[in-house]
Design a protein around this motif. Structure first.
Motif, mmCIF file in Angstrom:
data_model
loop_
_atom_site.group_PDB
_atom_site.id
_atom_site.type_symbol
_atom_site.label_atom_id
_atom_site.label_comp_id
_atom_site.label_asym_id
_atom_site.label_seq_id
_atom_site.Cartn_x
_atom_site.Cartn_y
_atom_site.Cartn_z
ATOM 1 N N UNK A 41 -2.748 15.897 7.423
ATOM 2 C CA UNK A 41 -3.732 15.296 8.619
ATOM 3 C C UNK A 41 -4.110 14.257 8.374
ATOM 4 N N UNK A 42 -3.809 13.421 7.538
ATOM 5 C CA UNK A 42 -4.484 11.910 7.593
ATOM 6 C C UNK A 42 -2.944 11.129 7.831
ATOM 7 N N UNK A 43 -3.541 9.672 7.963
ATOM 8 C CA UNK A 43 -2.439 8.775 8.200
ATOM 9 C C UNK A 43 -2.104 8.133 6.711
ATOM 10 N N UNK A 44 -0.549 7.620 6.703
ATOM 11 C CA UNK A 44 -0.266 7.111 5.826
ATOM 12 C C UNK A 44 -1.055 6.016 4.894
ATOM 13 N N UNK A 45 -1.302 5.702 3.784
ATOM 14 C CA UNK A 45 -2.065 4.770 3.210
ATOM 15 C C UNK A 45 -1.330 4.223 2.257
ATOM 16 N N UNK A 46 -1.286 2.777 2.077
ATOM 17 C CA UNK A 46 -0.924 1.917 0.975
ATOM 18 C C UNK A 46 -1.882 1.945 -0.042
ATOM 19 N N UNK A 112 -0.367 -3.255 3.037
ATOM 20 C CA UNK A 112 -0.900 -2.278 4.191
ATOM 21 C C UNK A 112 -0.056 -2.105 5.228
ATOM 22 N N UNK A 113 0.565 -3.262 5.621
ATOM 23 C CA UNK A 113 1.342 -3.194 6.885
ATOM 24 C C UNK A 113 2.652 -2.359 6.662
ATOM 25 N N UNK A 114 3.329 -2.594 5.343
ATOM 26 C CA UNK A 114 4.333 -1.935 5.279
ATOM 27 C C UNK A 114 5.437 -3.085 5.157
#
Length: 132
Positions: A41-46, A112-114
């Motif tokens: 339920x959460x966004x991917x996080x660096x 953070x951006x990927x």
């Protein structure tokens, strides 16, 4: 090309785990490797990033002081040592690699951006579950 994560599992709060990202099929030297995580339920996080030459590294604020990233060039493997684990660390952890090394000034943004253009290669992830 393969990135294979291992070392995940279930631990109690305060425990430790060491994740491994073993790579093959590409020239490991000259890559930036990222650890990401995604909870339900959460966004991917660096979480953390490091250059394969171990020149610079980055940690998100949520893990700084608890996680340590390292690289073993001989084994083409990147490790993520996780200590003082909390229930909010529960997630699937992925490693990814992008060609090129990230400078110290930009590694936080790129992590953070990927990456500059999106990571070139991704693993399938390993589950980490931390119980309270």
């Amino acid at each position: 090309v393969q990135l294979v994560e291992s070392g995940g599992g279930a631990v109690e709060s305060g425990g430790s785990l060491r994740l491994s990202c073993t790579t093959s099929g590409f020239i490991f030297d000259g890559y930036a490797v990222a650890w990401w995580r995604q909870a339900p339920g959460k966004e991917r996080e660096a979480v953390s990033c490091i250059n394969s030459d171990d020149s610079v590294s980055y940690y998100s604020d949520s893990v700084k002081g608890r996680f340590t990233v390292s690289v073993d060039n001989a084994k083409k493997t990147v490790y993520l040592q996780m200590s003082s684990l909390k229930p909010e660390d529960t997630a699937v952890y992925y490693c990814a690699a992008e060609s090129g090394t990230w400078g110290e000034m930009y590694i936080d943004t790129l992590c953070q951006k990927g990456g500059y253009y999106g990571m070139d290669y991704w693993g399938k992830g390993t589950q980490v579950t931390v119980s309270s």
